[in-house]
Design a protein around this motif. Structure first.
Motif, short mmCIF file in Angstrom:
data_model
loop_
_atom_site.label_atom_id
_atom_site.label_comp_id
_atom_site.label_asym_id
_atom_site.label_seq_id
_atom_site.Cartn_x
_atom_site.Cartn_y
_atom_site.Cartn_z
N THR A 53 0.82 -1.20 0.00
CA THR A 53 0.00 0.00 0.00
C THR A 53 0.86 1.25 0.00
OG1 THR A 53 -0.12 0.05 2.42
CG2 THR A 53 -1.90 -1.12 1.26
N THR A 54 0.26 2.35 -0.44
CA THR A 54 0.86 3.66 -0.35
C THR A 54 -0.25 4.68 -0.36
OG1 THR A 54 2.63 5.09 -1.19
CG2 THR A 54 1.18 4.08 -2.83
N VAL A 55 0.07 5.90 -0.04
CA VAL A 55 -0.91 6.98 -0.06
C VAL A 55 -0.59 7.92 -1.21
CG1 VAL A 55 -1.55 6.91 2.37
CG2 VAL A 55 0.43 8.22 1.68
N ALA A 56 -1.64 8.57 -1.74
CA ALA A 56 -1.45 9.47 -2.87
C ALA A 56 -2.49 10.59 -2.81
CB ALA A 56 -1.59 8.71 -4.18
N VAL A 57 -2.19 11.68 -3.49
CA VAL A 57 -3.10 12.82 -3.58
C VAL A 57 -3.87 12.72 -4.89
CG1 VAL A 57 -3.24 15.33 -3.73
CG2 VAL A 57 -1.57 14.28 -2.23
N VAL A 58 -5.17 12.98 -4.82
CA VAL A 58 -6.02 12.94 -6.01
C VAL A 58 -5.84 14.21 -6.82
CG1 VAL A 58 -8.40 12.89 -6.83
CG2 VAL A 58 -7.73 11.48 -4.89
N LEU A 59 -5.58 14.06 -8.10
CA LEU A 59 -5.55 15.17 -9.05
C LEU A 59 -6.47 14.79 -10.20
CD1 LEU A 59 -1.71 15.83 -9.18
CD2 LEU A 59 -3.41 17.12 -7.93
N THR A 60 -7.15 15.77 -10.77
CA THR A 60 -8.07 15.48 -11.86
C THR A 60 -7.36 15.57 -13.20
OG1 THR A 60 -8.76 17.79 -11.91
CG2 THR A 60 -10.08 16.30 -10.59
N ASP A 61 -7.79 14.71 -14.12
CA ASP A 61 -7.25 14.70 -15.47
C ASP A 61 -8.38 14.30 -16.41
OD1 ASP A 61 -5.86 14.53 -17.80
OD2 ASP A 61 -4.45 13.00 -17.12
N GLU A 62 -8.88 15.26 -17.15
CA GLU A 62 -10.01 15.01 -18.05
C GLU A 62 -9.64 14.08 -19.21
OE1 GLU A 62 -13.02 15.98 -17.23
OE2 GLU A 62 -12.22 17.00 -15.47
N SER A 63 -8.37 13.97 -19.54
CA SER A 63 -7.96 13.12 -20.67
C SER A 63 -7.87 11.65 -20.29
CB SER A 63 -6.62 13.59 -21.22
OG SER A 63 -5.60 13.38 -20.27
N CYS A 64 -7.98 11.34 -18.99
CA CYS A 64 -7.87 9.96 -18.52
C CYS A 64 -9.26 9.31 -18.50
CB CYS A 64 -7.26 9.94 -17.12
SG CYS A 64 -6.86 8.30 -16.53
N ASP A 65 -9.34 8.06 -18.94
CA ASP A 65 -10.59 7.31 -18.95
C ASP A 65 -11.13 7.18 -17.52
OD1 ASP A 65 -12.68 5.71 -19.90
OD2 ASP A 65 -11.50 3.86 -19.69
N ASN A 95 2.36 8.07 -11.01
CA ASN A 95 3.73 8.21 -11.47
C ASN A 95 4.56 6.97 -11.13
OD1 ASN A 95 4.47 8.49 -8.77
ND2 ASN A 95 4.56 10.70 -8.87
N LYS A 96 5.79 6.99 -11.57
CA LYS A 96 6.69 5.86 -11.40
C LYS A 96 6.95 5.54 -9.92
CE LYS A 96 11.30 4.40 -12.88
NZ LYS A 96 12.49 4.82 -13.62
N VAL A 97 7.04 6.57 -9.10
CA VAL A 97 7.31 6.38 -7.67
C VAL A 97 6.16 5.64 -7.00
CG1 VAL A 97 7.70 7.57 -5.48
CG2 VAL A 97 8.82 8.39 -7.54
N VAL A 98 4.93 6.03 -7.31
CA VAL A 98 3.76 5.36 -6.73
C VAL A 98 3.70 3.91 -7.21
CG1 VAL A 98 1.23 5.35 -6.62
CG2 VAL A 98 2.46 7.51 -6.48
N ARG A 99 3.94 3.68 -8.50
CA ARG A 99 3.94 2.30 -9.01
C ARG A 99 5.01 1.46 -8.32
NH1 ARG A 99 3.56 4.88 -14.04
NH2 ARG A 99 5.68 4.27 -14.58
N LYS A 100 6.17 2.05 -8.08
CA LYS A 100 7.24 1.30 -7.41
C LYS A 100 6.86 0.95 -5.98
CE LYS A 100 12.14 1.34 -6.44
NZ LYS A 100 13.40 2.01 -6.57
N ASN A 101 6.24 1.89 -5.25
CA ASN A 101 5.83 1.63 -3.88
C ASN A 101 4.73 0.57 -3.81
OD1 ASN A 101 7.61 3.35 -2.51
ND2 ASN A 101 6.31 5.11 -2.92
N LEU A 102 3.88 0.50 -4.83
CA LEU A 102 2.83 -0.52 -4.88
C LEU A 102 3.33 -1.84 -5.46
CD1 LEU A 102 -0.20 1.57 -6.18
CD2 LEU A 102 0.12 0.64 -3.89
N ARG A 103 4.50 -1.78 -6.09
CA ARG A 103 5.07 -2.93 -6.79
C ARG A 103 4.14 -3.44 -7.88
NH1 ARG A 103 6.57 -2.17 -1.67
NH2 ARG A 103 8.66 -2.74 -1.03
N VAL A 104 3.67 -2.48 -8.69
CA VAL A 104 2.81 -2.81 -9.84
C VAL A 104 3.45 -2.25 -11.10
CG1 VAL A 104 0.69 -2.91 -8.50
CG2 VAL A 104 1.36 -0.75 -9.55
N ARG A 105 2.95 -2.70 -12.23
CA ARG A 105 3.39 -2.21 -13.52
C ARG A 105 2.22 -1.56 -14.25
NH1 ARG A 105 6.38 -7.58 -15.44
NH2 ARG A 105 4.88 -8.43 -14.01
#
Length: 125
Positions: free
Chosen positions: A20-32, A39-49
């Motif tokens: 697990t990790t914590v993150a801040v929500v940001l909006t992005d209208e271009s994302c489904d 980002n890469k740091v969050v993915r690394k902390n979650l150990r996901v790809r």
């Protein structure tokens, strides 16, 4: 809107191996709507790809503001950088955390790019 998430909210993210990790929500209208960006740091902390499924948890997310944390640099990232811990703090850590809302939890790692160097740190306490 459907999840009642707003810009600046803090959420707990859980990877497929219960990391697990914590993150801040940001909006992005271009994302489904069914996807999130991280980002890469969050993915690394979650150990996901990229493309992995994660869980987003909202309950109990009253994360207190920390007054002090204990971080240690990874040895291989500081071998080529001169100075002691005090100069690392002034050069890397202080500018990274001052006037920035960066939620972190014990066990997280983060990377700081500064002064043409990159240092990776781990949150110990």
């Amino acid at each position: 809107d459907e999840l009642r998430l707003f810009r600046g909210d803090v959420v707990l993210l859980q990877g497929k191996r219960k990391h697990t990790t914590v993150a801040v929500v940001l909006t992005d209208e271009s994302c489904d709507v069914a996807k999130i960006r991280m980002n890469k740091v969050v993915r690394k902390n979650l150990r996901v790809r990229l493309g992995d499924i994660i869980t987003l948890r909202l309950e109990g997310m009253d994360i207190p503001f920390g007054k002090r944390i204990h971080v240690l640099p990874f040895g291989d990232s500081v071998e080529r950088i001169a100075g002691d811990g005090t100069s690392w703090y002034e050069t890397f850590l202080k500018p990274y955390f001052v006037e920035a809302y960066r939620p972190i939890k014990k066990g997280d790692t983060f990377t700081i790019h500064k002064a043409m160097n990159t240092i990776e740190f781990k949150v110990v306490e």
